[in-house]
Design an enzyme around this catalytic site. Structure first.
Site, PDB file in Angstrom:
ATOM      1  N   HIS A   1       0.846  -1.211   0.000  1.00 56.30           N
ATOM      2  CA  HIS A   1       0.000   0.000   0.000  1.00 56.30           C
ATOM      3  C   HIS A   1       0.871   1.247   0.000  1.00 56.30           C
ATOM      4  O   HIS A   1       1.074   1.861   1.049  1.00 56.30           O
ATOM      5  CB  HIS A   1      -0.885   0.002   1.242  1.00 56.30           C
ATOM      6  CG  HIS A   1      -2.061   0.904   1.142  1.00 56.30           C
ATOM      7  ND1 HIS A   1      -2.058   2.196   1.603  1.00 56.30           N
ATOM      8  CD2 HIS A   1      -3.291   0.703   0.634  1.00 56.30           C
ATOM      9  CE1 HIS A   1      -3.249   2.742   1.408  1.00 56.30           C
ATOM     10  NE2 HIS A   1      -4.016   1.849   0.827  1.00 56.30           N
TER      11      HIS A   1
ATOM     12  N   ILE B   1       1.770   4.773   1.399  1.00 52.98           N
ATOM     13  CA  ILE B   1       0.817   5.592   2.143  1.00 52.98           C
ATOM     14  C   ILE B   1       0.198   4.710   3.221  1.00 52.98           C
ATOM     15  O   ILE B   1      -0.215   3.580   2.940  1.00 52.98           O
ATOM     16  CB  ILE B   1      -0.288   6.145   1.216  1.00 52.98           C
ATOM     17  CG1 ILE B   1       0.316   7.054   0.138  1.00 52.98           C
ATOM     18  CG2 ILE B   1      -1.343   6.901   2.007  1.00 52.98           C
ATOM     19  CD1 ILE B   1      -0.667   7.455  -0.941  1.00 52.98           C
TER      20      ILE B   1
ATOM     21  N   GLY C   1      -5.857   4.346   5.449  1.00 54.48           N
ATOM     22  CA  GLY C   1      -6.743   5.142   6.290  1.00 54.48           C
ATOM     23  C   GLY C   1      -7.394   4.333   7.397  1.00 54.48           C
ATOM     24  O   GLY C   1      -7.561   4.808   8.521  1.00 54.48           O
ATOM     25  N   VAL C   2      -7.756   3.100   7.103  1.00 51.60           N
ATOM     26  CA  VAL C   2      -8.402   2.264   8.107  1.00 51.60           C
ATOM     27  C   VAL C   2      -7.472   2.035   9.307  1.00 51.60           C
ATOM     28  O   VAL C   2      -7.934   1.914  10.443  1.00 51.60           O
ATOM     29  CB  VAL C   2      -8.894   0.933   7.485  1.00 51.60           C
ATOM     30  CG1 VAL C   2      -7.726   0.064   7.071  1.00 51.60           C
ATOM     31  CG2 VAL C   2      -9.836   0.213   8.406  1.00 51.60           C
TER      32      VAL C   2
ATOM     33  N   GLU D   1      -8.008   2.916  13.190  1.00 53.52           N
ATOM     34  CA  GLU D   1      -7.710   1.907  14.215  1.00 53.52           C
ATOM     35  C   GLU D   1      -6.783   2.468  15.283  1.00 53.52           C
ATOM     36  O   GLU D   1      -6.979   2.221  16.477  1.00 53.52           O
ATOM     37  CB  GLU D   1      -7.090   0.660  13.576  1.00 53.52           C
ATOM     38  CG  GLU D   1      -6.599  -0.389  14.556  1.00 53.52           C
ATOM     39  CD  GLU D   1      -7.670  -1.065  15.395  1.00 53.52           C
ATOM     40  OE1 GLU D   1      -7.318  -1.609  16.465  1.00 53.52           O
ATOM     41  OE2 GLU D   1      -8.853  -1.066  14.995  1.00 53.52           O
TER      42      GLU D   1
END
Length: 145
Positions: free
Chosen positions: A48, A54, A57-58, A62
């Site tokens: 990723h 990067i 986002g998840v 978290e």
């Protein structure tokens, strides 16, 4: 201040899913500030995205939820060793403002909003270099294990 050994008393997560490196300040029942040092050695950077890494986002959400869980535990003077855990129960109003990349220090902030019947709500922000990377409303559920 809370170092990694104490953080691990409050969170059941372990590498590679422990996303809070240090707690800088915590005010029981009110707020907490901590951080995650983002390193190129993170496993998720392998996919990723190769060539343009990067932080997903998840995982930022978290990290904010983990920090919020610590605040929840501190607020009620409990730890997972007491037979309870804070699960991520939901998130809303999530907005990503800038990418998080290797070398960033992700400052995490969580403010207690409400708690009822073991469901806790927090307003959260994640910042890099004093610029907002993500905002979210996070809910955790305190449950027995």
């Amino acid at each position: 201040m809370m170092y990694i050994e104490e953080i691990m008393e409050f969170l059941p997560h372990r590498y590679p899913f422990l996303l809070v490196d240090r707690v800088l300040e915590v005010e029981k029942g009110k707020s907490i500030v901590g951080y995650k040092n983002v390193s190129i050695n993170e496993d998720f950077f392998n996919g990723h995205f190769p060539g343009k890494p990067i932080m997903p986002g998840v995982l930022i959400v978290e990290a904010m939820a983990q920090l919020s869980g610590i605040l929840g535990f501190v607020t009620v003077d409990r730890k997972p060793s007491d037979g309870v855990i804070h699960y991520l129960a939901g998130s809303s109003k999530v907005r990503f403002k800038r990418p998080v990349v290797p070398g960033d220090q992700l400052i995490l902030e969580s403010r207690f909003v409400s708690g009822k019947h073991g469901i806790w709500k927090f307003d959260c922000r994640a910042l890099v270099d004093d610029k907002v990377a993500c905002v979210a409303e996070v809910m955790t559920a305190e449950r027995g294990v």
